[in-house]
Enzyme design. Structure first.
Site, short mmCIF file in Angstrom:
data_model
loop_
_atom_site.label_atom_id
_atom_site.label_comp_id
_atom_site.label_asym_id
_atom_site.label_seq_id
_atom_site.Cartn_x
_atom_site.Cartn_y
_atom_site.Cartn_z
N HIS A 208 -31.67 -4.79 35.45
CA HIS A 208 -32.68 -3.97 34.54
C HIS A 208 -32.65 -4.41 33.06
CE1 HIS A 208 -29.37 -2.07 34.09
NE2 HIS A 208 -29.47 -1.28 33.09
C1 UD1 Z 1 -31.18 3.04 30.48
C2 UD1 Z 1 -30.10 3.21 29.47
C3 UD1 Z 1 -29.16 1.47 30.68
C4 UD1 Z 1 -28.77 1.87 31.43
C5 UD1 Z 1 -30.00 1.92 32.68
C6 UD1 Z 1 -29.96 2.47 33.87
C7 UD1 Z 1 -30.08 3.45 27.57
C8 UD1 Z 1 -30.74 2.58 26.33
N1 UD1 Z 1 -30.67 2.31 28.92
O1 UD1 Z 1 -31.57 1.97 30.81
O2 UD1 Z 1 -28.07 1.62 29.46
O3 UD1 Z 1 -27.99 1.20 32.28
O4 UD1 Z 1 -31.10 3.30 31.89
O5 UD1 Z 1 -30.69 2.43 34.97
O6 UD1 Z 1 -30.12 4.29 27.43
N2 UD1 Z 1 -38.55 4.91 34.07
C9 UD1 Z 1 -39.26 4.79 35.00
N3 UD1 Z 1 -38.64 6.53 35.74
C10 UD1 Z 1 -37.39 6.59 35.28
C11 UD1 Z 1 -36.63 6.62 34.58
C12 UD1 Z 1 -37.34 5.14 33.20
O7 UD1 Z 1 -40.12 4.68 35.53
O8 UD1 Z 1 -37.18 7.45 36.02
C13 UD1 Z 1 -39.30 3.48 33.31
C14 UD1 Z 1 -39.86 3.11 32.38
O9 UD1 Z 1 -41.09 3.32 32.17
C15 UD1 Z 1 -39.28 3.67 31.13
C16 UD1 Z 1 -38.31 1.85 31.51
O10 UD1 Z 1 -38.30 2.54 33.24
O11 UD1 Z 1 -40.03 3.18 29.78
C17 UD1 Z 1 -36.79 2.13 30.67
O12 UD1 Z 1 -36.32 3.39 31.44
P1 UD1 Z 1 -35.26 3.78 29.79
O13 UD1 Z 1 -34.79 5.33 30.10
O14 UD1 Z 1 -35.75 3.49 28.52
O15 UD1 Z 1 -34.36 2.50 29.53
P2 UD1 Z 1 -33.37 1.64 31.06
O16 UD1 Z 1 -34.38 0.43 31.48
O17 UD1 Z 1 -33.54 2.61 32.60
#
Ligand code: UD1
Length: 367
Positions: A208
């Protein structure tokens, strides 16, 4: 008289197994009031609620509901919402964990409101400032009054940054507490049978990191590497929402779905995911926590990153760094030898107890 109020900040999937043992340990102390503040950074059932259920956590006391966004949007939204919450009733201690954007955001709010602040999993460094988490770690640690570390390298990073030794307490690895708390339940999960997987015969894949999944060339190379491995071993791949949307965007998802030896899954709840780890032959990942869990369990781990903030998993554990070009050779090598590994000191399932002890000492001195 009002009780001493502690905020436990949780935001994203890797945070929940870190706050759970603390919540359960603090809850036993009558004179403390522990509130869980969920920032809402992760919000899907599989990325959040299922973890609360598995880890026997109650509904969060506060949900800031910030959701996704750019780094600035997400960080700013958490700051605005968390500041408002702290203004209503300032906590006596704010505890942040890990290195996600919400960790940084709540730390900034606490420091500016002069609220005592503690960081669990302090001192980890990859030395790679292109990782958003590295920025979050550096800033968070620089603001804290109390820094709880998992390993000696972490102590050293903090001391080198000029942080006073009396703020640093080595407590061990909190994730092992969650794993041990649920070991029996995990072992009894039926997911391996349900998916018709043979124990010790498949590789578990998780990806991820933006550096791996946000660029088309990088993700294409990784998929090619996975197809190569799939020729010799079954792959089980629970797909993170970020990764799924990039695979779709770059036109790579169909080919993965069509492979007979790659099993794509939704993100898995904690118990099921850990059962897949327990039963696999090897893990291929870019996660932070999985590097630690595999070291603890003695399961080979190949980390698809140029560096790690958890070097003890390489020096003492089962982890090795790799890249798409070397992946196949690294898998071959890992499968052909027996790894001599040890479990790092204080990764013993008793970290929450050490955190409570340190907290009580801190509150006594600062009351
Ligand atoms: C975040 C953390 C990362 C951690 C990871 C675990 C930061 C900078 N990154 O990254 O350190 O390893 O979580 O998962 O804080 N989304 C969903 N559903 C959710 C959450 C996210 O669909 O419940 C999608 C959204 O499109 C979002 C994307 O995933 O834009 C990324 O989510 P985000 O929280 O920005 O970062 P992660 O890649 O999950």
């Amino acid at each position: 008289m009002q009780k001493t109020l502690i905020h436990l900040i949780a935001a994203a999937r890797p945070n929940f197994m870190k706050i759970a043992p603390l919540y359960h340990a603090f809850k036993c102390l009558d004179f403390l009031e522990v509130e869980i503040v969920h920032t809402g950074q992760h919000y899907d059932y599989n990325m959040s609620d299922s973890f609360f259920e598995d880890l026997k956590l109650p509904q969060p006391d506060h949900n800031l509901g910030v959701g996704s966004g750019t780094h600035a949007q997400q960080t700013a939204a958490v700051m605005i919402a968390y500041e408002a919450l702290c203004q209503q009733r300032p906590p006596n201690l704010v505890i942040v964990v890990g290195d996600v954007n919400s960790t940084l955001a709540c730390s900034l709010v606490a420091a500016k409101m002069q609220l005592p602040l503690a960081h669990l999993e302090a001192g980890l460094r990859s030395g790679d400032r292109s990782m958003p988490e590295e920025i979050n770690r550096i800033v968070t640690d620089s603001l804290c009054d109390l820094l709880w570390t998992p390993s000696p390298d972490a102590d050293q990073h903090l001391l080198s940054a000029g942080i006073s030794a009396n703020k640093i307490v080595r407590v061990g690895n909190i994730m092992i507490d969650s794993l041990e708390m649920l070991r029996e339940v995990i072992e009894n999960q039926k997911i391996t049978e349900e998916l018709e997987l043979v124990k010790n015969s498949y590789a578990l894949v998780t990806l991820h990191r933006p550096s791996n999944v946000d660029s088309k060339p990088a993700l294409t190379d990784l998929c090619q590497g996975l197809f190569q491995i799939a020729k010799r071993s079954k792959l089980v791949f629970p797909i993170h929402p970020r990764t799924k949307s990039r695979l779709e965007e770059f036109g790579l998802l169909k080919e993965l779905e069509q492979s007979n030896s790659i099993l794509l899954l939704e993100p898995q709840p904690y118990k099921q995911f850990m059962k897949l780890v327990f039963d696999c032959r090897l893990v291929i990942t870019d996660s932070g926590g999985v590097q630690e869990e595999t070291t603890y369990l003695g399961i080979p781990c190949i980390t698809l990153r140029a560096n790690t903030e958890r070097p003890i998993t390489i020096s003492q554990g089962t982890n090795r760094l790799s890249d798409p070009a070397r992946l196949c050779a690294d898998v071959e090598q890992v499968l052909s030898c027996r790894l001599a590994t040890t479990i790092p000191d204080l990764w013993d399932g008793k970290t929450a107890g050490r955190v409570v002890e340190s907290t009580l000492k801190f509150l006594q001195i600062h009351s």
